[in-house]
Scaffold this active site. Structure first.
Site, mmCIF file in Angstrom:
data_model
loop_
_atom_site.group_PDB
_atom_site.id
_atom_site.type_symbol
_atom_site.label_atom_id
_atom_site.label_comp_id
_atom_site.label_asym_id
_atom_site.label_seq_id
_atom_site.Cartn_x
_atom_site.Cartn_y
_atom_site.Cartn_z
ATOM 1 N N TYR A 186 23.570 -6.538 25.258
ATOM 2 C CA TYR A 186 23.215 -7.949 25.085
ATOM 3 C C TYR A 186 24.218 -8.776 24.271
ATOM 4 O O TYR A 186 24.282 -9.973 24.427
ATOM 5 C CB TYR A 186 21.836 -8.065 24.396
ATOM 6 C CG TYR A 186 20.776 -7.207 25.030
ATOM 7 C CD1 TYR A 186 20.534 -7.273 26.400
ATOM 8 C CD2 TYR A 186 20.020 -6.311 24.279
ATOM 9 C CE1 TYR A 186 19.576 -6.476 27.007
ATOM 10 C CE2 TYR A 186 19.054 -5.517 24.873
ATOM 11 C CZ TYR A 186 18.840 -5.602 26.238
ATOM 12 O OH TYR A 186 17.892 -4.810 26.829
ATOM 13 N N ASN B 118 10.808 -0.894 36.298
ATOM 14 C CA ASN B 118 10.726 -1.645 35.030
ATOM 15 C C ASN B 118 9.632 -2.704 35.061
ATOM 16 O O ASN B 118 9.379 -3.354 34.062
ATOM 17 C CB ASN B 118 12.082 -2.252 34.637
ATOM 18 C CG ASN B 118 12.433 -3.493 35.432
ATOM 19 O OD1 ASN B 118 11.869 -3.746 36.497
ATOM 20 N ND2 ASN B 118 13.379 -4.261 34.949
ATOM 21 N N LYS C 138 10.420 4.481 32.191
ATOM 22 C CA LYS C 138 10.834 3.917 33.483
ATOM 23 C C LYS C 138 10.797 4.927 34.634
ATOM 24 O O LYS C 138 10.523 4.565 35.771
ATOM 25 C CB LYS C 138 12.251 3.343 33.381
ATOM 26 C CG LYS C 138 12.344 2.019 32.658
ATOM 27 C CD LYS C 138 13.790 1.546 32.724
ATOM 28 C CE LYS C 138 14.016 0.230 32.062
ATOM 29 N NZ LYS C 138 15.368 -0.283 32.281
ATOM 30 N N ASP D 75 16.097 -4.964 37.389
ATOM 31 C CA ASP D 75 17.352 -4.922 36.625
ATOM 32 C C ASP D 75 18.572 -5.297 37.477
ATOM 33 O O ASP D 75 19.417 -6.077 37.055
ATOM 34 C CB ASP D 75 17.574 -3.518 36.040
ATOM 35 C CG ASP D 75 16.797 -3.305 34.750
ATOM 36 O OD1 ASP D 75 16.378 -4.299 34.129
ATOM 37 O OD2 ASP D 75 16.612 -2.133 34.365
ATOM 38 N N ALA E 230 20.786 2.321 34.381
ATOM 39 C CA ALA E 230 21.231 0.935 34.600
ATOM 40 C C ALA E 230 22.319 0.892 35.671
ATOM 41 O O ALA E 230 22.373 -0.040 36.478
ATOM 42 C CB ALA E 230 21.735 0.344 33.288
ATOM 43 N N GLY F 43 25.174 -8.820 28.441
ATOM 44 C CA GLY F 43 23.948 -8.487 29.169
ATOM 45 C C GLY F 43 22.771 -9.411 28.895
ATOM 46 O O GLY F 43 21.677 -9.163 29.395
ATOM 47 N N THR G 148 9.892 0.104 29.448
ATOM 48 C CA THR G 148 11.213 0.402 28.909
ATOM 49 C C THR G 148 11.218 1.850 28.433
ATOM 50 O O THR G 148 10.248 2.593 28.659
ATOM 51 C CB THR G 148 11.600 -0.622 27.805
ATOM 52 O OG1 THR G 148 12.955 -0.381 27.429
ATOM 53 C CG2 THR G 148 10.704 -0.545 26.577
#
Ligand code: NAP
Length: 277
Positions: free
Chosen positions: A228, A94, A73, A109, A137, A247, A69
């Site tokens: 999240y 990741n 990455k 991801d 992302a 998320g 993380t």
């Protein structure tokens, strides 16, 4: 309940900085316990200058592999023996799998996000998608959205990054365009899309601005956030009757896919979900 550590226990880990707030050990250790695999997952705070040594440690300690993380990455790419084409495209890894000392990099991801979409009954196939953001992302998620959507519009604060991502994604499937950041306040943008995906970090912190004007969200829209929790964007979209997705499913599925890469066994997804909750 974690299995007893033995002389045969294999280690998987998270390398990041900071790592104190991660939920991954809880999720992955529940998976090891449920499958009876003699494995254990820990989080290591690895400062950037120690990454190279830590990656060598994966070989030295015969680890199953690691998750990476922030801030590792991208920096890890030159330290690996092999990089999966998807991770190569994204430019970020990741998950590292240790194959008898050969370190192979993956990025789970994008696939994790698509699994969470499917699970929520949100289809991207044949849909018009608006993606907010053009960071790491967005590259991972865009890699799949560009394949499935009938059109993909990217809007990012820094226009040049959106242009670059669109150019790269158009090599995957030429359905990608870029709209100006100012268009986020216009009714036309939302009128022409079915699914909205926020990949920006706006909504992570209390007091953050909304990543788009929610006035024109309708019940027919699906609005997803990679963050999240139920962000102010998702709260506003929900109040407008739209279908919303946060998320947490992506976090679960990217972890489940990593577990499968390390162990070669199906991940106990429901156990992992319960551990995350
Ligand atoms: P990143 O590479 O740093 O990209 C951040 C993105 O947010 C960029 O597009 C950036 O725009 C935009 N942004 C940041 N601050 C902004 C502001 N004040 N106004 C407008 N745009 C702003 O980060 P990332 O790795 O892509 O992560 C993005 C988000 O996804 C984070 O919230 C992260 O927690 C989440 N995430 C979730 C999962 C999961 O499993 N659910 C996995 C990965 C990431 P500029 O280009 O203009 O700077």
């Amino acid at each position: 309940m974690m299995a007893e550590i033995s002389g045969r226990t294999k280690i998987a880990a998270l390398f990041g900085c900071p790592v104190e707030h991660t939920k991954s050990p809880r999720m992955q250790n529940a998976a090891f316990a449920a499958t009876g695999i003699d494995g254990c997952y820990v989080a290591f705070s690895v400062p950037p200058q120690e990454l190279s040594g830590a990656v060598q440690g994966i070989r030295s300690f015969g680890m199953l592999g690691v998750n990476l993380t922030i801030p590792h990455k991208e920096a890890v790419l030159p330290l690996l023996d092999e990089i999966d084409p998807e991770a190569q495209f994204i430019g970020a890894v990741n998950t590292i799998v240790n194959r008898s000392g050969r370190l192979c990099g993956f990025n789970t991801d994008g696939r994790g996000f698509m699994r969470s979409l499917a699970e929520a009954g949100i289809a991207a196939a044949g849909k018009r998608v608006l993606m907010l953001g053009a960071g790491g992302a967005a590259r991972a998620v865009g890699y799949y959205l560009a394949r499935e959507a009938s059109s993909l519009v990217i809007v990012n604060r820094t226009r040049g990054k959106a242009d670059q991502l669109a150019a790269d994604l158009n090599r995957v499937n030429p359905v990608v365009s870029v709209a100006d950041h100012v268009s986020l306040a216009s009714p036309a943008l939302l009128a022409e899309v079915d699914v909205v995906v926020n990949t920006t970090s706006l909504g992570l912190k209390e007091g953050d601005a909304l990543p788009l004007d929610t006035t024109y969200i309708e019940p027919r829209h699906a609005v997803c956030d990679l963050i999240y929790h139920k962000t102010p964007l998702l709260q506003a979209a929900s109040a407008k009757g739209a279908t919303v997705l946060n998320g947490s499913g992506m976090l679960l599925w990217q972890g489940a896919l990593a577990f499968e890469l390390w162990t070669g066994q199906a991940a106990p997804v429901e156990v992992m979900r319960a551990a995350l909750e």
